[in-house]
Enzyme design. Sequence first.
Site, short mmCIF file in Angstrom:
data_model
loop_
_atom_site.label_atom_id
_atom_site.label_comp_id
_atom_site.label_asym_id
_atom_site.label_seq_id
_atom_site.Cartn_x
_atom_site.Cartn_y
_atom_site.Cartn_z
N ASN A 43 -6.43 -4.06 12.68
CA ASN A 43 -6.17 -4.46 11.32
C ASN A 43 -4.61 -4.91 11.43
OD1 ASN A 43 -5.26 -4.80 8.75
ND2 ASN A 43 -6.79 -3.92 7.81
N ASP B 146 -9.41 5.93 8.16
CA ASP B 146 -10.40 5.38 7.33
C ASP B 146 -9.86 5.34 5.94
OD1 ASP B 146 -12.71 3.93 7.63
OD2 ASP B 146 -13.86 5.22 6.47
N GLY C 208 -6.15 -6.43 0.79
CA GLY C 208 -7.49 -5.66 0.19
C GLY C 208 -7.33 -5.38 -1.16
N TYR C 209 -7.52 -4.34 -1.70
CA TYR C 209 -7.49 -4.02 -3.20
C TYR C 209 -5.98 -4.00 -3.95
CZ TYR C 209 -12.62 -2.97 -2.16
OH TYR C 209 -13.79 -3.29 -1.95
N ASP C 210 -5.32 -4.27 -3.02
CA ASP C 210 -3.84 -4.14 -3.53
C ASP C 210 -3.54 -4.86 -4.98
OD1 ASP C 210 -2.87 -2.17 -1.81
OD2 ASP C 210 -1.69 -3.68 -0.58
P1 IMP Z 1 -11.02 0.53 6.42
O1 IMP Z 1 -10.40 1.86 6.54
O2 IMP Z 1 -10.43 -0.42 7.46
O3 IMP Z 1 -12.56 0.60 6.65
O4 IMP Z 1 -10.75 -0.27 5.36
C1 IMP Z 1 -11.39 -0.27 4.05
C2 IMP Z 1 -11.32 -1.21 3.18
O5 IMP Z 1 -10.03 -0.83 2.30
C3 IMP Z 1 -10.86 -2.32 3.60
O6 IMP Z 1 -11.47 -3.46 2.53
C4 IMP Z 1 -9.35 -2.62 3.25
O7 IMP Z 1 -9.14 -4.02 2.73
C5 IMP Z 1 -9.44 -1.63 2.11
N1 IMP Z 1 -7.94 -0.93 2.01
C6 IMP Z 1 -7.72 -0.13 3.01
N2 IMP Z 1 -6.36 0.24 2.94
C7 IMP Z 1 -5.84 -0.39 1.79
C8 IMP Z 1 -4.54 -0.61 1.16
O8 IMP Z 1 -3.61 0.01 1.12
N3 IMP Z 1 -4.48 -1.17 -0.26
C9 IMP Z 1 -5.60 -1.97 -0.45
N4 IMP Z 1 -6.90 -1.99 0.20
C10 IMP Z 1 -6.95 -1.06 1.41
#
Ligand code: IMP
Length: 196
Positions: free
Chosen positions: A10, A69, A150-152
């Site tokens: 990522n 994660d 993401g959810y920012d």
């Molecule tokens: P993963 O940890 O890569 O599985 O991410 C899980 C989900 O959380 C993904 O949809 C990311 O876009 C979201 N995510 C992870 N970190 C952040 C963040 O710092 N801000 C907003 N969304 C996040």
Amino acid sequence: MSALVFATNNPHKIAEVKEMLGEHYDFLSLADIGCEEDIPETSPTLAGNAQQKARYVREKYGYDCFSEDTGLEVDALDGAPGVITARYAGPTRSAAANNEKVLKELGDRRDRSARFRTFICLILEGEEHLFEGRCEGRITDAPRGEGGFGYDPIFLPEEGDGRVFAEMSGAEKHAISHRGRALNKLTDFLTEKAAS
Ligand code: IMP
């Protein structure tokens, strides 16, 4: 400078980690070590998924490494999206669709409290260590801002000044974010280890 694999591809996460710890470590991504397959993430918990990813890289590629994660937990949705945060609105992992689904599920509910939780699993010299970072906040009524990922756009941190994460600079977000906090714990640990 020591090399440490960050078990992710990522680009947002890699950029955030380099911004925070890039002076001290030479971070390698999964692509840098030739790992192109999808690493299984089948645990029912965030911590378990972080461990699964780090163990995979250590066992298959032999590197010291860390993985992370992250999940968003919305109280009024019984902790959802939680462990399926990335795929909440389906397998395409669309951030816009995920945000839309959270807003739709919440509707006009007044309890909008939520938190991000990050677990980092470090495997160093044969030992495994787990670090957690949290950020408490609320889900907004609509997306705002242009930054972050993401959810920012829909997450309003409790300790901020009324801006959502997507309206902050990277440095402002790291100072209070779940990932920033978990990485601070990782850095403290690594710094202590290097000094001993
Ligand atoms: P993963 O940890 O890569 O599985 O991410 C899980 C989900 O959380 C993904 O949809 C990311 O876009 C979201 N995510 C992870 N970190 C952040 C963040 O710092 N801000 C907003 N969304 C996040």
